[in-house]
Design an enzyme around this catalytic site. Structure first.
Site, PDB file in Angstrom:
ATOM      1  CG  ASP A  92       1.248  53.074  41.897  1.00  0.00           C
ATOM      2  OD1 ASP A  92       0.830  53.237  40.616  1.00  0.00           O
ATOM      3  OD2 ASP A  92       2.231  53.037  42.179  1.00  0.00           O
ATOM      4  CB  SER A  93      -0.824  58.315  41.069  1.00  0.00           C
ATOM      5  OG  SER A  93       0.504  58.893  42.290  1.00  0.00           O
ATOM      6  N   GLY A  94       2.171  56.980  39.869  1.00  0.00           N
ATOM      7  CA  GLY A  94       2.862  56.944  39.695  1.00  0.00           C
ATOM      8  C   GLY A  94       3.986  57.701  40.295  1.00  0.00           C
ATOM      9  N   GLY A  95       3.036  58.318  41.199  1.00  0.00           N
ATOM     10  CA  GLY A  95       3.879  59.221  42.076  1.00  0.00           C
ATOM     11  C   GLY A  95       5.779  58.998  42.687  1.00  0.00           C
ATOM     12  CG  PHE A  96       6.384  55.409  45.499  1.00  0.00           C
ATOM     13  CD1 PHE A  96       6.870  56.335  47.187  1.00  0.00           C
ATOM     14  CD2 PHE A  96       7.617  54.263  45.260  1.00  0.00           C
ATOM     15  CE1 PHE A  96       8.352  55.271  47.332  1.00  0.00           C
ATOM     16  CE2 PHE A  96       8.351  53.725  46.222  1.00  0.00           C
ATOM     17  CZ  PHE A  96       8.576  54.255  47.092  1.00  0.00           C
ATOM     18  CG  ASP A 146       0.823  61.207  46.279  1.00  0.00           C
ATOM     19  OD1 ASP A 146       1.702  60.619  45.148  1.00  0.00           O
ATOM     20  OD2 ASP A 146       1.476  60.561  47.193  1.00  0.00           O
ATOM     21  CD  GLN A 189       2.924  61.928  51.305  1.00  0.00           C
ATOM     22  OE1 GLN A 189       3.648  61.580  51.906  1.00  0.00           O
ATOM     23  NE2 GLN A 189       1.975  60.784  50.167  1.00  0.00           N
ATOM     24  N   GLY A 216       3.982  58.533  51.898  1.00  0.00           N
ATOM     25  CA  GLY A 216       5.256  58.513  52.107  1.00  0.00           C
ATOM     26  C   GLY A 216       5.958  58.046  53.426  1.00  0.00           C
ATOM     27  CG  ASP A 266       1.002  48.513  48.141  1.00  0.00           C
ATOM     28  OD1 ASP A 266       0.682  49.753  48.942  1.00  0.00           O
ATOM     29  OD2 ASP A 266       1.891  48.501  47.690  1.00  0.00           O
ATOM     30  CB  CYS A 304       0.739  27.019  56.024  1.00  0.00           C
ATOM     31  SG  CYS A 304       0.666  28.027  53.854  1.00  0.00           S
ATOM     32  CB  CYS A 306       0.264  27.763  50.752  1.00  0.00           C
ATOM     33  SG  CYS A 306       2.047  27.517  50.965  1.00  0.00           S
ATOM     34  CB  CYS A 309       2.591  24.297  53.260  1.00  0.00           C
ATOM     35  SG  CYS A 309       3.570  25.880  54.123  1.00  0.00           S
ATOM     36  CG  HIS A 335       4.311  29.797  52.292  1.00  0.00           C
ATOM     37  ND1 HIS A 335       3.746  29.130  53.213  1.00  0.00           N
ATOM     38  CD2 HIS A 335       5.114  30.598  53.480  1.00  0.00           C
ATOM     39  CE1 HIS A 335       4.082  29.100  54.235  1.00  0.00           C
ATOM     40  NE2 HIS A 335       5.239  30.373  54.136  1.00  0.00           N
TER      41      HIS A 335
END
Lengths: 366, 366
Positions: A92-96, A146, A189, A216, A266, A304, A306, A309, A335
């Site tokens: 990600d760009s760091g904006g958040f 952004d 946005q 956003g 994500d 499952c 994993c 489990c 899991h």
């Protein structure tokens, strides 16, 4: 082409079965990206992440620029060898994070000046610097820088913020150095205003990106509004490019968004929950701290595959969580990421077979 | 025989190359046992523990009787399936932890009454109950219940404590239910007094155990004194039975004790150090928090076969420790246990080849 490839193999309504091709491998979509904030998916070895089925993880520009530093990671060969992850990475760009973590932020047309939440040091993040950092990290997919618009906010503020993000998107696009197998995504946005979202989408399509994210959202507006914004935005995006709904979400959010044409997601939910004794299962979410699990010899989820489990009882996982053992975080994270990966695989199968309308996956009901 | 088997394959001076046979497999000795206090070797999956080479781990009666409870573990099939560890388990008797962790202890001929450090609940631990708990846990090797003598202490107090432990050892031996592949070890006490140690050893040999431990050392008396007590004790123990030096130690301690005829060890050092950024390497102990590692692309130890050394740089491990990431504990614990396992394997090879006098292993110098 110099960017990343995206091939649509099947459709079911608005949903798409796709294949994303990057310099570090192919990702079947719809796909969920585990979050690897500080160059590690917390409590997981890279081998364990790959064993869940994940073939792309997310890294964070904001965290990595502050510690250990983008130039340092570049000198060590980039993020892939640094964290020993051979598959794709989106950053990600760091904006958040600059809005949610940094202090003394000062936003200008140029970018965001801020102080590190770690040591108070001063930094300037601009579209050009964000894209440069992501190149230094070696990201397969770079995100445009952004401004993360607060929610709720007045329409005028949302509109001005979106317009600033669109000017930054253009600067991000120009700063991106094309390389085979690498691409840059723009971020739509516009808050909870359908017309602003559509104007943002049109502006990004004019600029031209390898993929398009919807940013956003999932910040408190509620699932109905999230879905309404996706409904308004997805049709305004190019059919032949991947769509990424950022920061989403719960299992039912993923199902609803895939039905609305989203390809990539994500969210910290499966990893963070794994460290707080929450397990996603086909019978719903379980709190392993609950005493009702203390004597239960059953696995978390009998369907499952994993490691948690396959080898351990709910009673044991309860014991580990009550005892504050690191292994609890390790097993529950493995899991939860497996649950998410299997949910996405089931969605892909349903699209391929044209039966997404009847899709059911335990624990992913709205 | 109904107990555990022990075969001596080679000797070099006082040192022995041996093979311990239990209901859950064979352990090559000299061997180091990772500590799995609360039914988990901290920050490790059982598979990762086995991958280091360990074939026996230690569990703690005191911790497990309080949480989750011995009867609960028994109802779930015992400690082996509970923690998903298919190899051997030795359980300590609770004698050490009851003195170091519990509150309001009251020692009598009968046993120790105490309050749990977790919730203040009252408990009575006797030789009979300790052995019963270890049977409920399914321990391959049960330890006799003893009093951990404080250090330093007056000789009279040490002697009285040792004599009490010997009476408890006899009760422990009688309480032990013989089962194929399972055994019970007595524990030599006597502080730093060679004659008390020898009297204790003779008393235990009279009672007759499957193996003999030397307890109450490595609690501040210094390596010279530890070794002096081993020198005084080992010759008083039967040649054909395994010898276990409890709670030891640093790499150089293990080398010195093997040379003095010890076969089995346990210590929290490699696991605890792994959670505090300390790594044992062939060039000595490293503190990964040190800034000198920040840009170092080299692995922790180029001769090491562990996952941390196979996939990651010192720079990355430094980053993980500085960031407080769980993966730091996971990787450094795996590395440290591998270092210990490889040190023990090198000692076994040296004994087999009759060259223990010239033994050298980087990082294990006195």
């Amino acid at each position: 082409m110099s960017g990343i490839g995206f091939e649509i193999l099947a459709r079911d309504g608005m949903a798409r079965l796709g294949r994303l091709s990057t310099a570090h491998g192919i990702i079947d979509t719809p796909a969920f990206m585990p979050v690897g904030t500080a160059a590690t998916v917390k409590a997981m070895t890279p081998e364990a992440v790959a064993a869940t089925g994940a073939r792309i993880v997310l890294g964070n520009t904001y965290h990595l620029m502050l510690r250990p530093g983008a130039e340092r990671i570049a000198a060590l060969g980039g993020l892939h060898p640094f964290m020993n992850w051979p598959y794709a990475i989106l950053t990600d760009s760091g904006g958040f994070q600059v809005m949610s973590l940094a202090t003394l932020r000062k936003i200008s047309e140029e970018g965001v000046e801020f102080r590190s939440h770690l040591d108070g040091s001063r930094h300037l993040l601009t579209p050009e610097r964000s894209v440069e950092i992501q190149r230094l990290l070696g990201a397969d997919i770079t995100m445009a820088f952004d401004e993360c618009t607060p929610y709720p906010a007045e329409r005028e503020a949302v509109e001005a913020s979106m317009e600033l993000s669109m000017r930054w998107a253009e600067r991000s696009r120009h700063a991106f150095v094309p390389r085979p197998g690498h691409g840059v995504f723009g971020i739509v946005q516009g808050g909870v205003h359908a017309d602003l979202r559509q104007r943002s989408a049109a502006r990004l399509v004019d600029i031209g990106f390898d993929g398009y994210a919807i940013g956003g959202l999932a910040i408190g507006e509620g699932q109905d509004t999230t879905f309404a914004m996706v409904d308004a935005t997805a049709p305004a995006l190019p059919e032949n490019r991947p769509r990424y709904l950022m920061g989403v979400g719960k299992p039912a959010d993923l199902v609803g968004a895939v039905r609305r044409g989203i390809d990539i997601f994500d969210c910290v939910l499966p990893t963070r929950s794994g460290r707080t004794a929450q397990a996603f299962t086909r019978e719903g979410t379980l709190n392993l701290r609950n005493a009702r699990h203390a004597d239960d010899p059953a696995p978390l989820d009998p369907e499952c595959r994993c490691p948690a489990c396959a080898g351990f009882s709910r009673a044991y996982l309860h014991h580990l969580t009550k005892s504050g053992e690191i292994l609890a975080s390790m097993l529950l994270t493995a899991h939860n990421l497996t649950y998410y990966a299997d949910l996405m695989a089931a969605l892909r199968t349903a699209i391929a077979e044209g039966r997404l309308a009847d899709f059911a996956f335990g624990g992913a009901a709205p």
